[in-house]
Scaffold this motif. Structure first.
Motif, PDB file in Angstrom:
ATOM      1  N   SER A 110       0.832  -1.216   0.000  1.00  0.00           N
ATOM      2  CA  SER A 110       0.000   0.000   0.000  1.00  0.00           C
ATOM      3  C   SER A 110       0.859   1.255   0.000  1.00  0.00           C
ATOM      4  CB  SER A 110      -0.922   0.014   1.218  1.00  0.00           C
ATOM      5  OG  SER A 110      -1.817  -1.063   1.166  1.00  0.00           O
ATOM      6  N   ALA A 111       1.907   1.252   0.787  1.00  0.00           N
ATOM      7  CA  ALA A 111       2.815   2.404   0.822  1.00  0.00           C
ATOM      8  C   ALA A 111       3.515   2.571  -0.520  1.00  0.00           C
ATOM      9  CB  ALA A 111       3.842   2.229   1.943  1.00  0.00           C
ATOM     10  N   GLY A 112       3.895   1.470  -1.140  1.00  0.00           N
ATOM     11  CA  GLY A 112       4.526   1.546  -2.455  1.00  0.00           C
ATOM     12  C   GLY A 112       3.575   2.070  -3.511  1.00  0.00           C
ATOM     13  N   LEU A 113       2.316   1.648  -3.438  1.00  0.00           N
ATOM     14  CA  LEU A 113       1.311   2.128  -4.378  1.00  0.00           C
ATOM     15  C   LEU A 113       1.111   3.636  -4.229  1.00  0.00           C
ATOM     16  CD1 LEU A 113      -0.904   1.280  -6.468  1.00  0.00           C
ATOM     17  CD2 LEU A 113      -2.465   1.263  -4.523  1.00  0.00           C
ATOM     18  N   LEU A 114       0.965   4.098  -3.002  1.00  0.00           N
ATOM     19  CA  LEU A 114       0.782   5.531  -2.769  1.00  0.00           C
ATOM     20  C   LEU A 114       2.020   6.331  -3.184  1.00  0.00           C
ATOM     21  CD1 LEU A 114      -1.087   5.504   0.652  1.00  0.00           C
ATOM     22  CD2 LEU A 114      -2.013   6.018  -1.608  1.00  0.00           C
ATOM     23  N   GLY A 115       3.188   5.799  -2.909  1.00  0.00           N
ATOM     24  CA  GLY A 115       4.418   6.472  -3.330  1.00  0.00           C
ATOM     25  C   GLY A 115       4.530   6.549  -4.842  1.00  0.00           C
ATOM     26  N   GLY A 116       4.156   5.468  -5.518  1.00  0.00           N
ATOM     27  CA  GLY A 116       4.191   5.457  -6.977  1.00  0.00           C
ATOM     28  C   GLY A 116       3.204   6.442  -7.579  1.00  0.00           C
ATOM     29  N   ILE A 117       2.020   6.533  -6.981  1.00  0.00           N
ATOM     30  CA  ILE A 117       1.035   7.495  -7.469  1.00  0.00           C
ATOM     31  C   ILE A 117       1.551   8.917  -7.284  1.00  0.00           C
ATOM     32  CG2 ILE A 117      -1.257   8.472  -7.022  1.00  0.00           C
ATOM     33  CD1 ILE A 117      -2.193   5.614  -6.417  1.00  0.00           C
ATOM     34  N   CYS A 118       2.123   9.185  -6.106  1.00  0.00           N
ATOM     35  CA  CYS A 118       2.658  10.538  -5.845  1.00  0.00           C
ATOM     36  C   CYS A 118       3.767  10.895  -6.826  1.00  0.00           C
ATOM     37  CB  CYS A 118       3.167  10.632  -4.413  1.00  0.00           C
ATOM     38  SG  CYS A 118       1.857  10.606  -3.185  1.00  0.00           S
ATOM     39  N   LEU A 119       4.677   9.970  -7.070  1.00  0.00           N
ATOM     40  CA  LEU A 119       5.751  10.239  -8.025  1.00  0.00           C
ATOM     41  C   LEU A 119       5.204  10.417  -9.440  1.00  0.00           C
ATOM     42  CD1 LEU A 119       8.603   7.849  -6.858  1.00  0.00           C
ATOM     43  CD2 LEU A 119       8.566  10.343  -6.773  1.00  0.00           C
ATOM     44  N   GLY A 120       4.224   9.608  -9.803  1.00  0.00           N
ATOM     45  CA  GLY A 120       3.624   9.734 -11.127  1.00  0.00           C
ATOM     46  C   GLY A 120       2.946  11.079 -11.324  1.00  0.00           C
ATOM     47  N   VAL A 121       2.248  11.538 -10.303  1.00  0.00           N
ATOM     48  CA  VAL A 121       1.586  12.843 -10.395  1.00  0.00           C
ATOM     49  C   VAL A 121       2.629  13.950 -10.455  1.00  0.00           C
ATOM     50  CG1 VAL A 121       0.124  14.461  -9.119  1.00  0.00           C
ATOM     51  CG2 VAL A 121      -0.571  12.089  -9.364  1.00  0.00           C
ATOM     52  N   LEU A 122       3.714  13.834  -9.697  1.00  0.00           N
ATOM     53  CA  LEU A 122       4.776  14.842  -9.762  1.00  0.00           C
ATOM     54  C   LEU A 122       5.390  14.912 -11.157  1.00  0.00           C
ATOM     55  CD1 LEU A 122       6.610  14.393  -6.347  1.00  0.00           C
ATOM     56  CD2 LEU A 122       5.246  16.347  -7.099  1.00  0.00           C
ATOM     57  N   VAL A 123       5.625  13.764 -11.770  1.00  0.00           N
ATOM     58  CA  VAL A 123       6.164  13.737 -13.132  1.00  0.00           C
ATOM     59  C   VAL A 123       5.162  14.358 -14.109  1.00  0.00           C
ATOM     60  CG1 VAL A 123       6.829  12.205 -15.031  1.00  0.00           C
ATOM     61  CG2 VAL A 123       7.711  11.800 -12.745  1.00  0.00           C
TER      62      VAL A 123
END
Length: 59
Positions: free
Chosen positions: A34-47
């Motif tokens: 779950s933490a990895g999913l949220l981190g990936g979403i945050c990084l994707g939105v930043l990109v």
């Protein structure tokens, strides 16, 4: 003749999707999917925001 058309915008959906999936996989490997999913979403939105701002600057 001068090209008067503005450059085409770049899409960022692939970055969001790939970073979300890779974040979930990395999180699963580390025991926190779950933490990895949220981190990936945050990084994707930043990109995606960075690409959007870059496209606005190119016009």
């Amino acid at each position: 003749m001068i090209n008067s058309r503005p450059p085409e915008p770049r899409g960022a959906g692939a970055a969001i999707a790939l970073l979300t999936i890779s974040g979930a996989v990395l999180g699963a490997v580390l025991g926190q999917p779950s933490a990895g999913l949220l981190g990936g979403i945050c990084l994707g939105v930043l990109v995606a925001v960075a690409l959007w701002l870059g496209d606005r600057r190119r016009r």
